[in-house]
Enzyme design. Structure first.
Site, PDB file in Angstrom:
ATOM      1  N   CYS A  62       3.292   0.912  -7.557  1.00 29.26           N
ATOM      2  CA  CYS A  62       4.181   0.113  -7.446  1.00 29.26           C
ATOM      3  C   CYS A  62       5.037  -0.649  -8.815  1.00 29.26           C
ATOM      4  O   CYS A  62       4.643  -0.689  -9.735  1.00 29.26           O
ATOM      5  CB  CYS A  62       3.183  -1.524  -7.254  1.00 29.26           C
ATOM      6  N   CYS A  72      -4.280  -0.746  -1.999  1.00 27.61           N
ATOM      7  CA  CYS A  72      -4.688   0.821  -2.398  1.00 27.61           C
ATOM      8  C   CYS A  72      -4.637   1.067  -3.879  1.00 27.61           C
ATOM      9  O   CYS A  72      -3.121   0.625  -4.533  1.00 27.61           O
ATOM     10  CB  CYS A  72      -4.035   1.379  -1.611  1.00 27.61           C
ATOM     11  N   CYS A  90       0.519  -1.100  -0.144  1.00 20.66           N
ATOM     12  CA  CYS A  90       0.048   0.077  -0.139  1.00 20.66           C
ATOM     13  C   CYS A  90       1.237   1.041   0.128  1.00 20.66           C
ATOM     14  O   CYS A  90       2.054   1.214  -0.389  1.00 20.66           O
ATOM     15  CB  CYS A  90      -0.863  -0.269   1.176  1.00 20.66           C
TER      16      CYS A  90
END
Length: 242
Positions: free
Chosen positions: A191, A184, A110
């Site tokens: 990412c 999220c 996250c």
């Protein structure tokens, strides 16, 4: 991808009416016609499809050999429903969840690595009995875990992660993971790619704010984790067969 045969058969309103009608009685065509209120030629057509699908059988009447009684094979229906559930998701398969045959590595990501991803990490570790190598990280890690996340894990699940600190995805970039799961929407976009090409998944979990929201978030993540475990094993088995 075509839906399972049971879904294709049972989804038709008249066939579903025939299945539910036959669930309690063996009936002749004319009786079925009266029960469902449809013409006999139409009922006979759909009965033939149900017989071809193995859900309904017919036996000659011992009173009048020219007539037949139709019977619903509930064991076959039960097996078909189980197959249908497993086709949708391995977690819907009845019975206990299978255990991994080898080590599976999962990373939860996250943004801050202060609430959602450490909650998921702790719950997957608990639910898998330690059989899954699980870690968490953040794209922009905070300095400490959220006190409400610590509280909900401790009070709701008996898990103490007070000694854990948020870390960056850069800190785990060199590790091999089978699955990388973002929790999220911001983290999904930020990412990075990982070596060894892990399977990417995304859970769109809202950022909690307040104790009540943290309890709801933890419950949602726990439900997702419980459904994740059979899916991890199914993916592992598929890879082993390929």
């Amino acid at each position: 991808m075509a839906p399972p045969a049971f879904v294709r058969l049972a989804a038709h309103p008249l066939r579903w009416a025939l299945l539910t009608t036959l669930a309690g009685d063996d009936l002749r065509v004319r009786e079925l016609t009266e029960r469902v209120g449809r013409p006999q030629n139409l009922v006979s057509y759909h009965l033939r499809l149900l017989r071809d699908g193995g859900l309904v059988t017919a036996t000659r009447s011992s009173f009048d050999g020219r007539d037949s009684y139709y019977h619903l094979d509930l064991d076959r229906c039960s097996a078909a429903l189980a197959e249908t559930g497993a086709a949708l998701h391995p977690a819907v398969r009845p019975g206990p969840a299978p255990a991994p045959s080898g080590r599976i590595a999962v990373l939860f990501v996250c943004t801050g690595n202060s609430a959602r991803s450490p909650i998921a990490e702790a719950l997957l570790h608990r639910r898998s009995g330690g059989r899954v190598a699980v870690a968490s990280a953040g794209t922009r890690p905070k300095s400490a875990l959220d006190p409400d996340a610590l509280r909900v894990l401790r009070e709701g699940f008996g898990i103490d992660v007070a000694g854990q600190r948020p870390r960056s995805v850069d800190a785990v970039a060199g590790r091999r993971f089978d699955h990388v799961i973002t929790l999220c929407d911001k983290a999904r976009e930020a990412c990075p790619e990982f070596p060894h090409h892990p399977r990417r998944r995304h859970w769109s979990v809202a950022e909690p704010s307040g104790q009540g929201a943290f309890r709801r978030t933890a419950a949602e993540i726990d439900t997702r984790v419980r459904h994740l475990l059979p899916d991890l094993v199914a993916a592992q088995d598929k890879e082993a067969r390929s």
